[in-house]
Design a protein around this motif. Structure first.
Motif, PDB file in Angstrom:
ATOM      1  N   GLU A 269      -8.913  -1.411   7.087  1.00 26.58           N
ATOM      2  CA  GLU A 269      -9.473  -2.033   5.889  1.00 26.58           C
ATOM      3  C   GLU A 269      -8.338  -2.524   4.999  1.00 26.58           C
ATOM      4  N   PHE A 270      -8.326  -3.846   4.744  1.00 24.01           N
ATOM      5  CA  PHE A 270      -7.317  -4.415   3.853  1.00 24.01           C
ATOM      6  C   PHE A 270      -7.720  -4.204   2.381  1.00 24.01           C
ATOM      7  N   TYR A 271      -8.928  -4.668   2.043  1.00 25.17           N
ATOM      8  CA  TYR A 271      -9.394  -4.622   0.657  1.00 25.17           C
ATOM      9  C   TYR A 271     -10.872  -4.230   0.637  1.00 25.17           C
ATOM     10  N   ARG A 272     -11.265  -3.704  -0.529  1.00 29.92           N
ATOM     11  CA  ARG A 272     -12.688  -3.512  -0.804  1.00 29.92           C
ATOM     12  C   ARG A 272     -12.949  -4.134  -2.171  1.00 29.92           C
ATOM     13  N   ILE A 273     -13.873  -5.096  -2.201  1.00 29.56           N
ATOM     14  CA  ILE A 273     -14.151  -5.890  -3.395  1.00 29.56           C
ATOM     15  C   ILE A 273     -15.623  -5.730  -3.745  1.00 29.56           C
ATOM     16  N   ALA A 274     -15.928  -5.629  -5.036  1.00 26.03           N
ATOM     17  CA  ALA A 274     -17.305  -5.444  -5.485  1.00 26.03           C
ATOM     18  C   ALA A 274     -17.653  -6.458  -6.556  1.00 26.03           C
ATOM     19  N   ASP A 275     -18.866  -6.990  -6.442  1.00 26.62           N
ATOM     20  CA  ASP A 275     -19.421  -7.853  -7.484  1.00 26.62           C
ATOM     21  C   ASP A 275     -20.066  -6.943  -8.519  1.00 26.62           C
ATOM     22  N   LEU A 276     -19.542  -6.918  -9.731  1.00 32.49           N
ATOM     23  CA  LEU A 276     -20.018  -6.032 -10.789  1.00 32.49           C
ATOM     24  C   LEU A 276     -20.931  -6.739 -11.778  1.00 32.49           C
ATOM     25  N   GLY A 277     -21.501  -7.882 -11.385  1.00 27.00           N
ATOM     26  CA  GLY A 277     -22.444  -8.565 -12.266  1.00 27.00           C
ATOM     27  C   GLY A 277     -23.708  -7.752 -12.479  1.00 27.00           C
ATOM     28  N   ARG A 278     -24.046  -6.929 -11.495  1.00 25.91           N
ATOM     29  CA  ARG A 278     -25.154  -5.983 -11.629  1.00 25.91           C
ATOM     30  C   ARG A 278     -24.720  -4.695 -10.952  1.00 25.91           C
ATOM     31  N   VAL A 279     -24.926  -3.564 -11.624  1.00 20.11           N
ATOM     32  CA  VAL A 279     -24.455  -2.278 -11.115  1.00 20.11           C
ATOM     33  C   VAL A 279     -25.600  -1.278 -11.124  1.00 20.11           C
ATOM     34  N   TRP A 280     -25.333  -0.146 -10.511  1.00 18.07           N
ATOM     35  CA  TRP A 280     -26.266   0.985 -10.531  1.00 18.07           C
ATOM     36  C   TRP A 280     -25.715   2.065 -11.460  1.00 18.07           C
ATOM     37  N   VAL A 281     -26.633   2.801 -12.050  1.00 15.15           N
ATOM     38  CA  VAL A 281     -26.304   4.023 -12.792  1.00 15.15           C
ATOM     39  C   VAL A 281     -27.088   5.150 -12.148  1.00 15.15           C
ATOM     40  N   VAL A 282     -26.379   6.137 -11.619  1.00 19.73           N
ATOM     41  CA  VAL A 282     -27.013   7.272 -10.954  1.00 19.73           C
ATOM     42  C   VAL A 282     -27.134   8.404 -11.966  1.00 19.73           C
ATOM     43  N   ALA A 283     -28.367   8.833 -12.224  1.00 18.79           N
ATOM     44  CA  ALA A 283     -28.646   9.888 -13.211  1.00 18.79           C
ATOM     45  C   ALA A 283     -29.343  11.049 -12.517  1.00 18.79           C
ATOM     46  N   GLU A 284     -28.943  12.270 -12.860  1.00 17.82           N
ATOM     47  CA  GLU A 284     -29.519  13.480 -12.263  1.00 17.82           C
ATOM     48  C   GLU A 284     -30.503  14.102 -13.255  1.00 17.82           C
ATOM     49  N   VAL A 285     -31.750  14.303 -12.797  1.00 13.19           N
ATOM     50  CA  VAL A 285     -32.802  14.872 -13.635  1.00 13.19           C
ATOM     51  C   VAL A 285     -33.390  16.082 -12.933  1.00 13.19           C
ATOM     52  N   TYR A 286     -34.123  16.917 -13.686  1.00 12.41           N
ATOM     53  CA  TYR A 286     -34.791  18.066 -13.098  1.00 12.41           C
ATOM     54  C   TYR A 286     -35.905  17.604 -12.161  1.00 12.41           C
ATOM     55  N   ALA A 287     -36.120  18.387 -11.107  1.00 10.93           N
ATOM     56  CA  ALA A 287     -37.130  18.024 -10.114  1.00 10.93           C
ATOM     57  C   ALA A 287     -38.515  17.929 -10.734  1.00 10.93           C
ATOM     58  N   GLN A 288     -38.835  18.779 -11.716  1.00 15.44           N
ATOM     59  CA  GLN A 288     -40.167  18.754 -12.315  1.00 15.44           C
ATOM     60  C   GLN A 288     -40.379  17.537 -13.199  1.00 15.44           C
TER      61      GLN A 288
ATOM     62  N   VAL B 156     -32.915  16.071  -8.865  1.00 21.67           N
ATOM     63  CA  VAL B 156     -32.891  14.878  -8.022  1.00 21.67           C
ATOM     64  C   VAL B 156     -32.079  13.807  -8.732  1.00 21.67           C
ATOM     65  N   LYS B 157     -31.604  12.829  -7.952  1.00 23.06           N
ATOM     66  CA  LYS B 157     -30.820  11.723  -8.498  1.00 23.06           C
ATOM     67  C   LYS B 157     -31.658  10.450  -8.488  1.00 23.06           C
ATOM     68  N   LEU B 158     -31.758   9.844  -9.673  1.00 23.25           N
ATOM     69  CA  LEU B 158     -32.442   8.566  -9.822  1.00 23.25           C
ATOM     70  C   LEU B 158     -31.410   7.451  -9.900  1.00 23.25           C
TER      71      LEU B 158
END
Length: 502
Positions: free
Chosen positions: A263-282, A322-324
């Motif tokens: 792998e030479f490079y890893r490039i990401a388009d950050l125009g839209r991203v994810w946010v991973v949030a951890e919440v209680y299962a209930q 769980v992670k949303l």
């Protein structure tokens, strides 16, 4: 005369001493009640209110100072140990003892509406916008160009160049095939043939084959097009950015030898991203795909709208959470990978009867609360719980709005209730569904209560393992040797205290 005066003086001294002693006893014994203007009935151990003493001192079990109980505080409340005509397992605790133990009550309420879950989220690139540039051949790096991690790059921007002999033969074949195919060169190196024919189709097919092989080895469409237009073999192969984005990883340096699939490079388009949030299962069942959320950068005070993706929430190892995944538009690239942000998730909860979480006594097998059954009387009730949010929990069955439950010192009330409910199995007792013989054995399969820990015990198994104890005309059954020894020691200590008048 002198002797008479001496006798009179001695009598006066004795009277003074006697008066002083009596006055001292009076103030020493009832000092607390006299100073407060209230009458002390008795003294109790603050940790074990069942222990009473008619005089102040130190508690024998915990070493704490005994607390006074005043007649004015008791009023018409029933005594602590009086359980006559009370529900099964209920305990009666007078007002003074409640204050000593710190017992507090709260109302059972009916709650509904929208709540806000506040958690911390982590920014990650959207996986469809991540590009990995790998090597298709062996070779070495000639140069790199403005390729530091975090640098923003444009599509087809040149990042590095390298040499590999495997390109020579394929590039030569491509140039030979392109000379026999008339027409204009496309952006990907292909040609548009103005007069299709059998020969032309064969030539186009050959040219397309060489083009695909060059791509497979790692040559970009930009360089293929340039080679077709110039009819020259390239001296090196260019590494270009496949899309607009930011460099997340860089694994090459000038002069470095590399192998196929590196792998030479890893490039990401950050125009839209994810946010991973951890919440209680209930809480997860009330957070639906498409639901709105808000992301806040605490340091900058900026807020961005977000929504829950359609992806399945991922359960965390060990359970309980769980992670949303949230999608966030990031037009100014203020959100960067691995950044921590504050997330607010509105939760629409159905209407339900709720109590404070501290009211629950969860043994793992069943959950109960202690409901006020009258002045100073608390009744245990098994309940079925539902959703939980913050400091409140839904009760689907067991209590009604308007009732009051214990929310502080709950474990003390529960301990007293279990002690009152753990009646020992007595030798002479006979019932139709739990017969006992004269030796004090209870029929097999009929459980009794361990008087030490309050757990159900099979009498037959307890007798077989030697975990029984005959005490004051009763036979006690224990779940373990440890419980038996503890109860035996506690019973011996209690008997010793009673004999000494403590």
């Amino acid at each position: 005369m002198t002797q008479t005066r001496q006798i009179g003086l001695a009598i006066a001294v004795l009277v003074a001493i006697a008066a002083s002693y009596g006055l001292g006893r009076h103030y020493g014994h009832s000092d607390t009640g006299t100073k407060s203007g209230r009458h002390v009935l008795y003294y109790v151990d603050p940790m074990h209110p069942a222990y009473k003493s008619d005089k102040p001192g130190i508690a024998p079990d915990c070493g704490m100072r005994l607390e006074p109980v005043y007649a004015e505080d008791l009023g018409n409340a029933p005594p602590f140990s009086s359980l006559t005509q009370l529900p099964q397992g209920a305990v009666s605790i007078d007002g003074a003892t409640q204050r000593l133990l710190g017992i507090r009550l709260a109302n059972v309420e009916k709650s509904s509406g929208t709540r806000t879950v506040r958690v911390v989220g982590r920014v990650v690139p959207e996986d469809t916008g991540v590009y990995r540039i790998n090597s298709g051949v062996d070779g070495f790096i000639r140069e790199t160009y403005h390729d530091s991690v975090g640098t923003r790059v444009k599509k087809d921007q040149k990042l590095a160049s390298y040499y590999s002999p495997e390109f020579l033969a394929v590039s030569s074949g491509f140039l030979a095939a392109s000379e026999h195919v008339p027409g204009s060169v496309g952006t990907d190196g292909s040609r548009t043939v103005p007069f299709p024919g059998a020969l032309s189709k064969q030539g186009v097919s050959s040219l397309q084959g060489y083009t695909d092989r060059l791509r497979n080895l790692g040559m970009s469409d930009v360089q293929i097009k340039r080679m077709a237009e110039n009819h020259e073999l390239p001296g090196s192969i260019d590494v270009v950015a496949p899309a607009d984005g930011f460099i997340l990883a860089r694994n090459i340096t000038p002069g470095q030898h590399f192998e196929r699939d590196m792998e030479f490079y890893r490039i990401a388009d950050l125009g839209r991203v994810w946010v991973v949030a951890e919440v209680y299962a209930q809480e997860a069942p009330y957070l639906h795909p498409g639901g709105q959320a808000r992301v806040t950068l605490s340091e900058e005070g900026r807020q961005l709208p977000a929504h829950i993706t359609d992806s399945l929430p991922q359960s965390e190892a060990g359970g309980g959470s769980v992670k949303l995944r949230l999608e966030v538009n990031n037009p100014k690239f203020i959100l960067r990978p691995d950044m921590l942000v504050d997330v607010e998730l509105p939760v629409h909860l159905p209407a339900g009867v709720t109590v404070p979480v501290d009211a629950l006594v969860d043994s793992g097998v069943r959950t109960r609360v202690y409901v006020e059954h009258g002045e100073g009387v608390f009744e245990p009730r098994d309940v079925e719980t539902g959703w939980r949010y913050g400091e409140r929990v839904e009760i689907r069955k067991g209590v009604q709005p308007g009732e009051r439950v214990v929310v502080a010192a709950t474990f003390l009330v529960d301990s007293e209730s279990r002690l009152k409910s753990s009646a020992p199995a007595r030798a002479p007792t006979r019932t139709t569904d739990s017969p006992a013989d004269t030796s004090g054995h209870v029929a097999a399969g009929k459980a009794v209560i361990d008087p030490n820990c309050g757990m159900p015990v099979d009498p037959a198994k307890a007798a077989a393992s030697g975990n029984t104890l005959a005490y004051q005309g009763s036979t006690y059954y224990f779940c373990s040797k440890k419980c038996k020894e503890k109860y035996q020691n506690d019973s011996a200590g209690t008997a010793s205290k009673q004999a000494s008048g403590r």
